[in-house]
Design a protein around this motif. Sequence first.
Motif, PDB file in Angstrom:
ATOM      1  N   ILE A   2       2.372 -12.398 -10.239  1.00  0.00           N
ATOM      2  CA  ILE A   2       1.992 -10.996 -10.097  1.00  0.00           C
ATOM      3  C   ILE A   2       2.685 -10.402  -8.874  1.00  0.00           C
ATOM      4  CG2 ILE A   2       0.050  -9.435  -9.694  1.00  0.00           C
ATOM      5  CD1 ILE A   2      -1.655 -11.537 -11.221  1.00  0.00           C
ATOM      6  N   ASP A   3       3.245  -9.231  -9.071  1.00  0.00           N
ATOM      7  CA  ASP A   3       3.918  -8.515  -7.988  1.00  0.00           C
ATOM      8  C   ASP A   3       2.896  -8.220  -6.886  1.00  0.00           C
ATOM      9  OD1 ASP A   3       4.541  -5.834  -6.634  1.00  0.00           O
ATOM     10  OD2 ASP A   3       6.463  -6.319  -7.594  1.00  0.00           O
ATOM     11  N   PRO A   4       3.213  -8.554  -5.626  1.00  0.00           N
ATOM     12  CA  PRO A   4       2.250  -8.329  -4.539  1.00  0.00           C
ATOM     13  C   PRO A   4       1.881  -6.860  -4.344  1.00  0.00           C
ATOM     14  CG  PRO A   4       4.187  -9.545  -3.733  1.00  0.00           C
ATOM     15  CD  PRO A   4       4.412  -9.251  -5.174  1.00  0.00           C
ATOM     16  N   VAL A   5       2.810  -5.940  -4.615  1.00  0.00           N
ATOM     17  CA  VAL A   5       2.498  -4.509  -4.495  1.00  0.00           C
ATOM     18  C   VAL A   5       1.488  -4.113  -5.566  1.00  0.00           C
ATOM     19  CG1 VAL A   5       3.450  -2.178  -4.684  1.00  0.00           C
ATOM     20  CG2 VAL A   5       4.703  -3.933  -3.421  1.00  0.00           C
ATOM     21  N   GLU A   6       1.671  -4.614  -6.785  1.00  0.00           N
ATOM     22  CA  GLU A   6       0.736  -4.299  -7.865  1.00  0.00           C
ATOM     23  C   GLU A   6      -0.646  -4.884  -7.583  1.00  0.00           C
ATOM     24  OE1 GLU A   6       2.725  -5.614 -11.436  1.00  0.00           O
ATOM     25  OE2 GLU A   6       4.188  -3.972 -11.322  1.00  0.00           O
ATOM     26  N   GLU A   7      -0.686  -6.121  -7.079  1.00  0.00           N
ATOM     27  CA  GLU A   7      -1.975  -6.720  -6.727  1.00  0.00           C
ATOM     28  C   GLU A   7      -2.668  -5.910  -5.636  1.00  0.00           C
ATOM     29  OE1 GLU A   7      -4.031 -10.823  -5.046  1.00  0.00           O
ATOM     30  OE2 GLU A   7      -1.960 -10.899  -5.772  1.00  0.00           O
ATOM     31  N   SER A   8      -1.905  -5.475  -4.654  1.00  0.00           N
ATOM     32  CA  SER A   8      -2.453  -4.674  -3.565  1.00  0.00           C
ATOM     33  C   SER A   8      -3.036  -3.357  -4.086  1.00  0.00           C
ATOM     34  CB  SER A   8      -1.367  -4.408  -2.531  1.00  0.00           C
ATOM     35  OG  SER A   8      -1.838  -3.569  -1.518  1.00  0.00           O
ATOM     36  N   LEU A   9      -2.343  -2.723  -5.033  1.00  0.00           N
ATOM     37  CA  LEU A   9      -2.844  -1.473  -5.626  1.00  0.00           C
ATOM     38  C   LEU A   9      -4.159  -1.707  -6.367  1.00  0.00           C
ATOM     39  CD1 LEU A   9       0.457   0.104  -6.963  1.00  0.00           C
ATOM     40  CD2 LEU A   9      -1.084   1.150  -5.289  1.00  0.00           C
ATOM     41  N   ILE A  10      -4.222  -2.788  -7.133  1.00  0.00           N
ATOM     42  CA  ILE A  10      -5.451  -3.099  -7.875  1.00  0.00           C
ATOM     43  C   ILE A  10      -6.601  -3.333  -6.909  1.00  0.00           C
ATOM     44  CG2 ILE A  10      -6.585  -4.807  -9.358  1.00  0.00           C
ATOM     45  CD1 ILE A  10      -3.788  -5.164 -10.724  1.00  0.00           C
ATOM     46  N   ARG A  11      -6.350  -4.118  -5.873  1.00  0.00           N
ATOM     47  CA  ARG A  11      -7.418  -4.400  -4.900  1.00  0.00           C
ATOM     48  C   ARG A  11      -7.870  -3.119  -4.189  1.00  0.00           C
ATOM     49  NH1 ARG A  11      -8.564  -9.632  -4.382  1.00  0.00           N
ATOM     50  NH2 ARG A  11      -7.058 -11.145  -5.186  1.00  0.00           N
ATOM     51  N   ALA A  12      -6.929  -2.243  -3.844  1.00  0.00           N
ATOM     52  CA  ALA A  12      -7.284  -0.971  -3.195  1.00  0.00           C
ATOM     53  C   ALA A  12      -8.096  -0.083  -4.138  1.00  0.00           C
ATOM     54  CB  ALA A  12      -6.020  -0.244  -2.737  1.00  0.00           C
ATOM     55  N   TYR A  17     -13.347   2.100  -5.552  1.00  0.00           N
ATOM     56  CA  TYR A  17     -14.401   2.242  -6.559  1.00  0.00           C
ATOM     57  C   TYR A  17     -15.741   1.797  -5.975  1.00  0.00           C
ATOM     58  CZ  TYR A  17     -17.075   1.378 -10.833  1.00  0.00           C
ATOM     59  OH  TYR A  17     -18.046   1.373 -11.800  1.00  0.00           O
ATOM     60  N   ASN A  18     -15.745   0.654  -5.325  1.00  0.00           N
ATOM     61  CA  ASN A  18     -16.987   0.108  -4.765  1.00  0.00           C
ATOM     62  C   ASN A  18     -17.562   0.984  -3.660  1.00  0.00           C
ATOM     63  OD1 ASN A  18     -16.878  -2.062  -6.508  1.00  0.00           O
ATOM     64  ND2 ASN A  18     -15.948  -3.441  -5.015  1.00  0.00           N
ATOM     65  N   GLY A  24      -9.770   7.778  -2.571  1.00  0.00           N
ATOM     66  CA  GLY A  24      -9.095   6.498  -2.406  1.00  0.00           C
ATOM     67  C   GLY A  24      -8.605   5.940  -3.728  1.00  0.00           C
ATOM     68  N   MET A  25      -9.396   6.102  -4.781  1.00  0.00           N
ATOM     69  CA  MET A  25      -8.972   5.671  -6.107  1.00  0.00           C
ATOM     70  C   MET A  25      -7.755   6.475  -6.556  1.00  0.00           C
ATOM     71  SD  MET A  25     -12.708   5.314  -7.947  1.00  0.00           S
ATOM     72  CE  MET A  25     -12.071   4.921  -9.570  1.00  0.00           C
ATOM     73  N   LEU A  26      -7.830   7.795  -6.381  1.00  0.00           N
ATOM     74  CA  LEU A  26      -6.739   8.670  -6.810  1.00  0.00           C
ATOM     75  C   LEU A  26      -5.440   8.346  -6.084  1.00  0.00           C
ATOM     76  CD1 LEU A  26      -8.649  12.072  -6.992  1.00  0.00           C
ATOM     77  CD2 LEU A  26      -7.868  10.678  -8.924  1.00  0.00           C
ATOM     78  N   ALA A  27      -5.534   7.910  -4.837  1.00  0.00           N
ATOM     79  CA  ALA A  27      -4.341   7.605  -4.043  1.00  0.00           C
ATOM     80  C   ALA A  27      -3.531   6.450  -4.634  1.00  0.00           C
ATOM     81  CB  ALA A  27      -4.728   7.295  -2.605  1.00  0.00           C
ATOM     82  N   THR A  28      -4.164   5.607  -5.448  1.00  0.00           N
ATOM     83  CA  THR A  28      -3.463   4.468  -6.049  1.00  0.00           C
ATOM     84  C   THR A  28      -2.821   4.823  -7.387  1.00  0.00           C
ATOM     85  OG1 THR A  28      -5.386   3.635  -7.283  1.00  0.00           O
ATOM     86  CG2 THR A  28      -5.120   2.856  -4.998  1.00  0.00           C
ATOM     87  N   LEU A  29      -3.119   6.012  -7.907  1.00  0.00           N
ATOM     88  CA  LEU A  29      -2.743   6.375  -9.279  1.00  0.00           C
ATOM     89  C   LEU A  29      -1.502   7.251  -9.358  1.00  0.00           C
ATOM     90  CD1 LEU A  29      -6.289   7.293 -10.651  1.00  0.00           C
ATOM     91  CD2 LEU A  29      -5.117   5.077 -10.758  1.00  0.00           C
ATOM     92  N   ALA A  30      -0.721   7.051 -10.424  1.00  0.00           N
ATOM     93  CA  ALA A  30       0.391   7.937 -10.750  1.00  0.00           C
ATOM     94  C   ALA A  30      -0.176   9.266 -11.250  1.00  0.00           C
ATOM     95  CB  ALA A  30       1.260   7.303 -11.841  1.00  0.00           C
ATOM     96  N   ASP A  31       0.570  10.344 -11.077  1.00  0.00           N
ATOM     97  CA  ASP A  31       0.096  11.673 -11.509  1.00  0.00           C
ATOM     98  C   ASP A  31      -0.279  11.701 -12.988  1.00  0.00           C
ATOM     99  OD1 ASP A  31       0.369  12.703  -8.967  1.00  0.00           O
ATOM    100  OD2 ASP A  31       2.347  13.577  -9.349  1.00  0.00           O
ATOM    101  N   GLY A 118       5.573   2.483  -8.340  1.00  0.00           N
ATOM    102  CA  GLY A 118       4.727   2.113  -7.214  1.00  0.00           C
ATOM    103  C   GLY A 118       3.302   2.618  -7.267  1.00  0.00           C
ATOM    104  N   ARG A 119       2.846   3.025  -8.441  1.00  0.00           N
ATOM    105  CA  ARG A 119       1.462   3.505  -8.605  1.00  0.00           C
ATOM    106  C   ARG A 119       0.890   2.955  -9.915  1.00  0.00           C
ATOM    107  NH1 ARG A 119       0.851   4.368  -3.960  1.00  0.00           N
ATOM    108  NH2 ARG A 119       1.225   6.293  -2.882  1.00  0.00           N
ATOM    109  N   ILE A 120      -0.426   2.967 -10.025  1.00  0.00           N
ATOM    110  CA  ILE A 120      -1.095   2.577 -11.260  1.00  0.00           C
ATOM    111  C   ILE A 120      -0.921   3.728 -12.261  1.00  0.00           C
ATOM    112  CG2 ILE A 120      -3.290   2.029 -12.365  1.00  0.00           C
ATOM    113  CD1 ILE A 120      -4.160   0.863  -9.593  1.00  0.00           C
TER     114      ILE A 120
END
Length: 127
Positions: A2-12, A17-18, A24-31, A118-120
Amino acid sequence: MIDPVEESLIRAYVEAYNRFDIEGMLATLADGVHFEHHAGGALAVATDGKAEFEKLARVGAAMFASRRQTLVSLEEQEGRVAATLDFHGEIAEDIPEGPRAGTVIEMRGTSAFGFDDGRIALVIDRA
């Protein structure tokens, strides 16, 4: 692997969410993020774009007095990252024809994440 950047995005995303941190959730997402939630094998809701996602996220957050997703595992599947997550939440208010306030929901589900620039860009939740 797993790409470390992708893992970092998922964890963020999960950590935001928690914390009920919609921004903060929106900051990880593509437009143009596409989101789907499947329950009982059927598509329950889908959104396209950050604005629709934000509306749904705010409604979802208001449903819970507390909630927590715990990341159990991550694995690469067909160009996406599949996350297994344990969920624990307590309903905030009575839901018409649904659970009552104080009801605790615990379950294991999966989320498939896709990425772009670089975004979900894709989240498919299955409960």
